[in-house]
Design an enzyme around this catalytic site. Structure first.
Site, PDB file in Angstrom:
ATOM      1  N   HIS A  20      35.044 -52.216   3.568  1.00  0.00           N
ATOM      2  CA  HIS A  20      33.653 -51.811   3.319  1.00  0.00           C
ATOM      3  C   HIS A  20      32.909 -51.844   4.652  1.00  0.00           C
ATOM      4  O   HIS A  20      32.779 -52.916   5.265  1.00  0.00           O
ATOM      5  CB  HIS A  20      32.967 -52.793   2.370  1.00  0.00           C
ATOM      6  CG  HIS A  20      33.290 -52.601   0.922  1.00  0.00           C
ATOM      7  ND1 HIS A  20      34.526 -52.852   0.392  1.00  0.00           N
ATOM      8  CD2 HIS A  20      32.511 -52.174  -0.108  1.00  0.00           C
ATOM      9  CE1 HIS A  20      34.498 -52.600  -0.916  1.00  0.00           C
ATOM     10  NE2 HIS A  20      33.288 -52.180  -1.242  1.00  0.00           N
TER      11      HIS A  20
ATOM     12  N   ASP B   6      32.406 -46.798  -7.433  1.00  0.00           N
ATOM     13  CA  ASP B   6      32.096 -48.152  -6.947  1.00  0.00           C
ATOM     14  C   ASP B   6      32.025 -49.151  -8.102  1.00  0.00           C
ATOM     15  O   ASP B   6      32.964 -49.894  -8.324  1.00  0.00           O
ATOM     16  CB  ASP B   6      30.796 -48.150  -6.123  1.00  0.00           C
ATOM     17  CG  ASP B   6      30.771 -49.261  -5.071  1.00  0.00           C
ATOM     18  OD1 ASP B   6      31.800 -49.937  -4.899  1.00  0.00           O
ATOM     19  OD2 ASP B   6      29.720 -49.444  -4.422  1.00  0.00           O
ATOM     20  N   ASP B   7      30.896 -49.182  -8.836  1.00  0.00           N
ATOM     21  CA  ASP B   7      30.703 -50.175  -9.899  1.00  0.00           C
ATOM     22  C   ASP B   7      30.194 -49.483 -11.169  1.00  0.00           C
ATOM     23  O   ASP B   7      29.038 -49.657 -11.559  1.00  0.00           O
ATOM     24  CB  ASP B   7      29.642 -51.210  -9.463  1.00  0.00           C
ATOM     25  CG  ASP B   7      29.875 -51.723  -8.049  1.00  0.00           C
ATOM     26  OD1 ASP B   7      31.026 -52.053  -7.712  1.00  0.00           O
ATOM     27  OD2 ASP B   7      28.895 -51.778  -7.284  1.00  0.00           O
TER      28      ASP B   7
ATOM     29  N   GLU C 110      27.662 -49.180   5.467  1.00  0.00           N
ATOM     30  CA  GLU C 110      26.924 -49.020   4.209  1.00  0.00           C
ATOM     31  C   GLU C 110      25.516 -49.609   4.321  1.00  0.00           C
ATOM     32  O   GLU C 110      24.536 -48.973   3.944  1.00  0.00           O
ATOM     33  CB  GLU C 110      27.692 -49.722   3.075  1.00  0.00           C
ATOM     34  CG  GLU C 110      26.992 -49.695   1.729  1.00  0.00           C
ATOM     35  CD  GLU C 110      27.681 -50.587   0.693  1.00  0.00           C
ATOM     36  OE1 GLU C 110      28.504 -51.441   1.070  1.00  0.00           O
ATOM     37  OE2 GLU C 110      27.372 -50.425  -0.498  1.00  0.00           O
TER      38      GLU C 110
HETATM   39 ZN   LIG Z   1      32.610 -51.251  -3.054  1.00  0.00          ZN
END
Ligand SMILES: [Zn+2]
Length: 345
Positions: free
Chosen positions: A211, A295-296, A214
């Site tokens: 990650h 992602d989520d 971001e």
């Molecule tokens: Zn993520």
């Protein structure tokens, strides 16, 4: 624009059904945050903690950008605290694969942080949790035309020693994990302390995704390059701030490193003012191999089709562009070629 012209424009637009039927690859999805709302509600009711729809939306879903980190964290932890048994974890895993498959996903990579779930549930051993996930995946692979691979996620907020423990956990289960990931606050916790862990991961044969690029901050784009050079990242999770540094952009373009972009998630974390302003197309047109991911999905109340709709409606993506980003994703998936070929004609 007259009506004849606007009609002509829509002739080439993919319908929702066509979007759903398109063979897809999902590379960036956190298993712990995929639970269906029906499962969460059932668990809340069983625990006597159900307080109605409005409270559920407020406490368990992220529907718009959440300004403060504690609120966001509380929502994450609320999900985690409900996932306390092998049965629940197996069901969540199976249902996640089922939902992905019904939306056309053929190749699915799921990542999870063993430390995240086990921190909250003393009665759930890491081995039992892992076995439950494997069972859910195995059942789904029998029932649906999908292949699933797992990624083990390390947390920047944990000490190197603690992360070494979870790396060893993954090494012990090497046959079950494709890759290692590193997540959490990338600005406060840079890559340097984790170099030895990722060198070990590479030497053990794992792929790496990190990650990076971001969070908002002067270091964000450089973190993409550091993740590749220092942590040996084969892919980048997000990397959505890559346009902020042209030298990093050129570096990633030259290497052909794939970005795992997650438009709704990026909007919710403050990368762009609206979803429609997400720089997906600009990054792709700058020569970067871009892929689209959820992602989520559970906690963000979306599915993969919502992300495709956004690209279609706000960025005018055509079918050939959708096929192109899925081809990049298929090639960049860490699953073995023969498993990918079995579901991808
Ligand atoms: Zn993520």
């Amino acid at each position: 624009m007259n009506s004849a012209t606007s009609k002509a424009t829509f002739v080439f637009e993919m319908t929702d059904d066509a979007l759903r039927a398109l063979p897809k690859v999902e590379l960036h999805c956190h298993l712990e945050l995929t639970a269906r709302q029906s499962l969460l509600k059932e668990l809340l009711k069983a625990k006597g903690k159900w307080r109605g729809e409005d409270e559920f939306r407020r406490d368990f879903l992220i529907n718009e950008p959440v300004g403060d980190l504690p609120t966001l964290l509380n929502i994450f932890l609320g999900h985690r605290d409900l996932l306390g048994s092998s049965e629940v974890i197996e069901r969540m895993t199976y249902e996640c694969c089922e939902d992905m498959s019904s939306n056309g996903v053929r190749i699915l990579e799921l990542r999870y942080a063993p430390s995240f779930l086990c921190d909250a549930h003393a009665s759930l051993t890491p081995d039992a949790m892992h076995e439950a996930i494997l069972k859910g995946v195995a059942r789904a692979e029998l029932d649906f035309p999908i292949v699933v691979g797992l990624i083990c996620l390390l947390q920047r907020v944990k000490s190197v020693e603690e992360n070494r423990y979870w790396l060893d956990f993954a090494i012990e289960k090497k046959a079950d994990f494709l890759a290692m990931d590193l997540a959490d606050n990338e600005l406060a916790y840079g890559p340097a302390p984790f170099v030895s862990l990722f060198e070990k991961a590479k030497s053990e044969g794992f792929f790496v995704t990190v990650h990076a690029g971001e969070a908002e901050g002067p270091q964000a784009a450089q973190n993409i390059r550091d993740s590749i050079e220092l942590l040996h990242a084969d892919r980048i999770g997000h990397g959505v701030r890559i346009l902020e540094d042209l030298s990093v952009l050129q570096f990633v373009k030259d290497r052909g490193t794939v970005l795992e972009l997650c438009p709704t998630s990026n909007w919710l974390s403050g990368v762009c003012a609206t979803k429609e302003l997400h720089p997906f197309r600009a990054i792709m047109e700058a020569g970067i191999k871009t892929t689209v991911n959820t992602d989520d999905p559970g906690i963000m109340n979306i599915d993969i089709i919502d992300e495709y709709r956004l690209l279609r409606d706000a960025m005018e993506f055509s079918e050939s562009e959708f096929r192109q980003i899925n081809q990049w994703a298929r090639d960049a998936s860490f699953l073995p070629e023969e498993r990918k070929a079995a579901v991808w004609a």
